[in-house]
Write an enzyme that holds these catalytic residues in place. Structure first.
Site, PDB file in Angstrom:
ATOM      1  CD  GLU A 189       7.433  -4.540  -1.168  1.00  0.00           C
ATOM      2  OE1 GLU A 189       7.967  -3.972  -0.215  1.00  0.00           O
ATOM      3  OE2 GLU A 189       6.489  -5.341  -1.024  1.00  0.00           O
TER       4      GLU A 189
ATOM      5  CG  ASP B 124       1.165  -0.606   2.113  1.00  0.00           C
ATOM      6  OD1 ASP B 124       1.717  -0.093   1.126  1.00  0.00           O
ATOM      7  OD2 ASP B 124       1.729  -1.418   2.858  1.00  0.00           O
TER       8      ASP B 124
ATOM      9  N   GLY C 204       0.771  -4.086  13.262  1.00  0.00           N
ATOM     10  CA  GLY C 204       0.720  -4.887  12.040  1.00  0.00           C
ATOM     11  C   GLY C 204       0.283  -4.067  10.849  1.00  0.00           C
TER      12      GLY C 204
END
Ligand code: RIB
Length: 282
Positions: A137, A228, A263
């Site tokens: 990114e 992640d 989250g």
């Protein structure tokens, strides 16, 4: 390798604007959210936060804006124990991600890159890290620079990005999800890990599957950031001197545990939690 290995994470930092919905909207459809939150995110920041929770000495190399969002992200990372001296302040606004999460925990994400497009590694001490973990990114130039300067380099090709072959040659491991896998030259990659969500992960050596790993069964609340946590755990285990197959098992468990709260950084499992689940599986 130093007595305490150090992980450098090169990547994005975003504020995630998250809505929880019953089902993800169809094109052209307008729906009501059940809940909304502003949360810390970005693949680089998420991976750094997850690695620190696993007990790793972790530095993040990223860029944020000189705005409230940037201060929020840096403060959060500092609270988690991530070294943020490599997080520069850009004239662009802090990156944002618009995220919708449905009842099954599945999600869609649209990013506004902002400051992430200014990540520049030229003055960053990557050589001080035993392992460098990057994602896509940020500018391609930054990914290339990280691949050239890292002692050991792990690349999460997320989102899919066209990269020169020298980057893949420099990778100890490439991590992609099953959709991003279509965009990488599998036969040219020494070790490619393909993640398949709740189905687990596969390890391919130059395109040939050599190992498959199934995650523990958990009741997923939110899958944002699970990939992640997987990448961070794989890098942490390798940085500690572990074998790749063991790292895959460790990462698969960490990824599953990262779905247990809302989250992208909400359910960062610790090393002890991952170990407990791994011994339960035996
Ligand atoms: O991998 C999840 C992350 O992707 C989110 O936190 C969002 O910011 C995007 O970068």
């Amino acid at each position: 390798m130093a007595a305490t290995p150090r992980l450098g994470v090169v990547g994005s930092a975003n504020v995630d604007l998250v809505v929880w919905v019953a089902t993800l909207p169809e094109p052209g459809e307008t729906i009501r959210a059940r809940r909304y939150e502003r949360l810390p995110g970005g693949k680089g920041a998420n991976q750094a936060a997850a690695a620190a929770a696993l007990g790793m000495d972790t530095s993040l190399f990223a860029a944020v804006g000189g705005d409230d969002d940037g201060a929020f992200l840096r403060d959060t990372l500092n609270t988690y124990g991530v070294t943020t001296t490599g997080v520069t302040v850009s004239s662009r606004a802090t990156g944002r991600a618009l995220i919708a999460v449905d009842e099954a925990g599945e999600n869609t994400i649209v990013i506004i890159a902002g400051a992430n497009e200014t990540v520049d590694l030229r003055n960053q001490p990557l050589e001080e890290c035993d392992v460098v973990l990057a994602q896509c990114e940020i500018p391609v130039a930054a990914v290339i620079e990280a691949s050239r300067r890292a002692k050991r380099f792990i690349l999460n090709v997320a989102p899919a990005l066209e990269l020169p072959s020298e980057v893949f040659r420099a990778c100890e491991v490439v991590i992609v999800n099953h959709i991003e896998a279509r965009s990488v030259p599998l036969e040219d990659i020494e070790n490619c890990v393909i993640t398949e969500g709740a189905q687990g992960a596969r390890l391919l050596r130059r395109g040939e599957e050599i190992f498959r790993c199934v995650p523990p069964e958990v009741h997923a609340v939110d899958t944002v950031g699970a990939g992640d946590a997987f990448c961070a755990a794989l890098a942490v285990h390798l940085a500690r001197g572990g074998a790749l197959v063991d790292a895959l098992q460790y990462a698969t468990t960490a990824g599953a545990l990262a779905t247990l709260d809302v989250g992208a950084q909400g359910a960062r499992p610790t090393h002890q939690e991952v170990q407990q689940w791994l011994s339960r599986e035996l």
